[in-house]
Design a protein around this motif. Structure first.
Motif, PDB file in Angstrom:
ATOM      1  N   SER A  72      71.237  30.689 -43.779  1.00  0.00           N
ATOM      2  CA  SER A  72      70.444  30.021 -43.696  1.00  0.00           C
ATOM      3  C   SER A  72      69.790  28.931 -44.341  1.00  0.00           C
ATOM      4  CB  SER A  72      70.254  31.135 -45.717  1.00  0.00           C
ATOM      5  OG  SER A  72      67.968  30.446 -45.566  1.00  0.00           O
ATOM      6  N   THR A  73      67.846  28.330 -43.098  1.00  0.00           N
ATOM      7  CA  THR A  73      67.755  27.228 -43.472  1.00  0.00           C
ATOM      8  C   THR A  73      66.348  27.173 -44.371  1.00  0.00           C
ATOM      9  OG1 THR A  73      66.107  28.010 -41.590  1.00  0.00           O
ATOM     10  CG2 THR A  73      67.956  27.119 -40.689  1.00  0.00           C
ATOM     11  N   LYS A  74      66.426  28.662 -45.342  1.00  0.00           N
ATOM     12  CA  LYS A  74      65.566  28.329 -46.919  1.00  0.00           C
ATOM     13  C   LYS A  74      66.554  28.371 -47.317  1.00  0.00           C
ATOM     14  CE  LYS A  74      62.281  32.067 -44.916  1.00  0.00           C
ATOM     15  NZ  LYS A  74      61.706  32.723 -44.753  1.00  0.00           N
ATOM     16  N   LEU A  75      65.953  27.816 -48.358  1.00  0.00           N
ATOM     17  CA  LEU A  75      66.467  27.422 -49.595  1.00  0.00           C
ATOM     18  C   LEU A  75      66.446  28.750 -50.550  1.00  0.00           C
ATOM     19  CD1 LEU A  75      64.919  24.128 -51.129  1.00  0.00           C
ATOM     20  CD2 LEU A  75      67.552  24.737 -50.430  1.00  0.00           C
ATOM     21  N   GLU A  76      67.429  28.882 -50.969  1.00  0.00           N
ATOM     22  CA  GLU A  76      67.985  30.552 -51.694  1.00  0.00           C
ATOM     23  C   GLU A  76      68.128  30.176 -53.239  1.00  0.00           C
ATOM     24  OE1 GLU A  76      70.393  34.393 -51.126  1.00  0.00           O
ATOM     25  OE2 GLU A  76      70.527  32.959 -49.843  1.00  0.00           O
ATOM     26  N   THR A  77      67.601  30.904 -54.135  1.00  0.00           N
ATOM     27  CA  THR A  77      67.960  30.431 -55.322  1.00  0.00           C
ATOM     28  C   THR A  77      69.335  31.404 -55.630  1.00  0.00           C
ATOM     29  OG1 THR A  77      66.018  30.494 -56.191  1.00  0.00           O
ATOM     30  CG2 THR A  77      67.135  30.884 -58.031  1.00  0.00           C
ATOM     31  N   VAL A  78      70.336  31.405 -56.206  1.00  0.00           N
ATOM     32  CA  VAL A  78      71.591  32.047 -56.973  1.00  0.00           C
ATOM     33  C   VAL A  78      72.103  31.276 -57.847  1.00  0.00           C
ATOM     34  CG1 VAL A  78      74.288  31.315 -56.054  1.00  0.00           C
ATOM     35  CG2 VAL A  78      72.602  31.384 -54.222  1.00  0.00           C
ATOM     36  N   THR A  79      72.506  32.268 -58.455  1.00  0.00           N
ATOM     37  CA  THR A  79      72.812  32.136 -60.422  1.00  0.00           C
ATOM     38  C   THR A  79      74.614  32.003 -60.330  1.00  0.00           C
ATOM     39  OG1 THR A  79      71.027  33.734 -61.428  1.00  0.00           O
ATOM     40  CG2 THR A  79      72.572  33.270 -62.572  1.00  0.00           C
ATOM     41  N   VAL A  80      75.511  31.597 -60.688  1.00  0.00           N
ATOM     42  CA  VAL A  80      76.529  31.391 -61.086  1.00  0.00           C
ATOM     43  C   VAL A  80      77.018  31.406 -62.239  1.00  0.00           C
ATOM     44  CG1 VAL A  80      78.352  29.209 -60.268  1.00  0.00           C
ATOM     45  CG2 VAL A  80      76.166  28.997 -59.063  1.00  0.00           C
ATOM     46  N   PRO A  81      77.360  31.849 -62.464  1.00  0.00           N
ATOM     47  CA  PRO A  81      77.648  32.879 -63.686  1.00  0.00           C
ATOM     48  C   PRO A  81      78.961  32.089 -64.002  1.00  0.00           C
ATOM     49  CG  PRO A  81      78.078  34.875 -62.202  1.00  0.00           C
ATOM     50  CD  PRO A  81      78.093  33.045 -61.635  1.00  0.00           C
ATOM     51  N   LEU A  82      79.093  31.524 -65.515  1.00  0.00           N
ATOM     52  CA  LEU A  82      80.677  30.587 -66.030  1.00  0.00           C
ATOM     53  C   LEU A  82      81.607  31.215 -65.651  1.00  0.00           C
ATOM     54  CD1 LEU A  82      80.845  28.086 -68.565  1.00  0.00           C
ATOM     55  CD2 LEU A  82      81.294  30.116 -70.049  1.00  0.00           C
ATOM     56  N   ARG A 156      71.066  25.949 -49.707  1.00  0.00           N
ATOM     57  CA  ARG A 156      70.676  25.812 -48.265  1.00  0.00           C
ATOM     58  C   ARG A 156      71.849  25.812 -47.185  1.00  0.00           C
ATOM     59  NH1 ARG A 156      65.920  23.966 -46.215  1.00  0.00           N
ATOM     60  NH2 ARG A 156      65.673  22.446 -47.891  1.00  0.00           N
ATOM     61  N   GLY A 157      72.453  26.791 -46.394  1.00  0.00           N
ATOM     62  CA  GLY A 157      73.347  27.278 -46.229  1.00  0.00           C
ATOM     63  C   GLY A 157      74.384  28.400 -46.443  1.00  0.00           C
ATOM     64  N   ALA A 158      75.335  28.965 -45.537  1.00  0.00           N
ATOM     65  CA  ALA A 158      76.422  29.346 -45.727  1.00  0.00           C
ATOM     66  C   ALA A 158      77.225  28.730 -47.441  1.00  0.00           C
ATOM     67  CB  ALA A 158      77.631  30.074 -44.649  1.00  0.00           C
ATOM     68  N   TYR A 159      77.285  30.057 -48.588  1.00  0.00           N
ATOM     69  CA  TYR A 159      77.848  29.887 -49.468  1.00  0.00           C
ATOM     70  C   TYR A 159      78.316  31.223 -49.831  1.00  0.00           C
ATOM     71  CZ  TYR A 159      74.405  32.381 -51.792  1.00  0.00           C
ATOM     72  OH  TYR A 159      73.826  33.701 -52.467  1.00  0.00           O
ATOM     73  N   LYS A 160      79.740  30.357 -50.732  1.00  0.00           N
ATOM     74  CA  LYS A 160      80.395  31.904 -51.619  1.00  0.00           C
ATOM     75  C   LYS A 160      80.125  31.234 -52.504  1.00  0.00           C
ATOM     76  CE  LYS A 160      84.613  30.402 -49.689  1.00  0.00           C
ATOM     77  NZ  LYS A 160      86.281  30.698 -49.034  1.00  0.00           N
ATOM     78  N   LEU A 161      80.696  32.757 -53.748  1.00  0.00           N
ATOM     79  CA  LEU A 161      80.847  32.718 -55.309  1.00  0.00           C
ATOM     80  C   LEU A 161      82.566  33.022 -54.998  1.00  0.00           C
ATOM     81  CD1 LEU A 161      77.931  34.198 -57.006  1.00  0.00           C
ATOM     82  CD2 LEU A 161      78.198  31.612 -56.458  1.00  0.00           C
ATOM     83  N   LYS A 162      83.412  31.776 -56.137  1.00  0.00           N
ATOM     84  CA  LYS A 162      84.924  32.242 -55.827  1.00  0.00           C
ATOM     85  C   LYS A 162      84.890  32.648 -57.273  1.00  0.00           C
ATOM     86  CE  LYS A 162      88.867  30.033 -54.235  1.00  0.00           C
ATOM     87  NZ  LYS A 162      89.345  29.054 -53.387  1.00  0.00           N
TER      88      LYS A 162
END
Length: 162
Positions: A72-82, A156-162
């Motif tokens: 995405s070119t937009k800022l996306e809010t992401v919650t990253v768990p502990l 901003r951009g592609a991401y993944k939670l690992k």
């Protein structure tokens, strides 16, 4: 007699002008008021018309391309768990909003802190509200294990939670 001769000469000149010049002089001297602005008959248009038309065409072409596969070119809010890592793809941007974050990298290289102009090595703290750039490779952020909550970040951009 001279007036008659002069009037005849003027009449002959006018007739010859009409016959030789044809109706073209009349059409070019007077605009056709029945044509539509911007049409083939009346090609002069305003800057606003051109901007509007070009904007619509660009939007149509972008819609044909569909959503971007690179993120995405937009800022996306992401919650990253502990205990979870947020990994952004090459060129991805991160802004830590809440929580204490540390840099993560699969190799010895780190992230770029664009706010302070520093390189952040893996395992080092990242300041909140700093613009962080992943130049390349599998890199990102994770919550500091010393805290009890995860992170809230803008991505901003592609991401993944690992």
């Amino acid at each position: 007699m001279q007036k008659k001769r002069w009037a005849t000469s003027v009449a002959i000149i006018l007739i010859l002008t009409l016959v030789i010049g044809g109706p073209g002089w009349y059409q070019s001297a007077f605009a056709d008021v029945s044509s539509n602005p911007g049409s083939v008959d009346d090609p002069l248009v305003t800057k606003g018309y051109v901007d509007s038309t070009v904007s619509k065409l660009v939007q149509e072409e972008l819609e044909k391309l569909g959503p971007s596969s690179s993120g995405s070119t937009k800022l996306e809010t992401v919650t990253v768990p502990l205990g979870t890592k947020l990994i952004v793809e090459d060129g991805g941007e991160i802004i830590i909003r809440t929580g204490k974050a540390i840099a993560y990298s699969s190799d010895a290289n780190g992230l770029s802190d664009m706010t302070d102009g520093l390189d952040i090595k893996p395992g080092k703290a990242i300041g909140n509200n700093h613009l962080i750039l992943n130049p390349r490779g599998e890199r990102g952020v994770e919550a500091d294990p010393k805290q009890t909550k995860g992170l809230i970040v803008l991505v901003r951009g592609a991401y993944k939670l690992k």
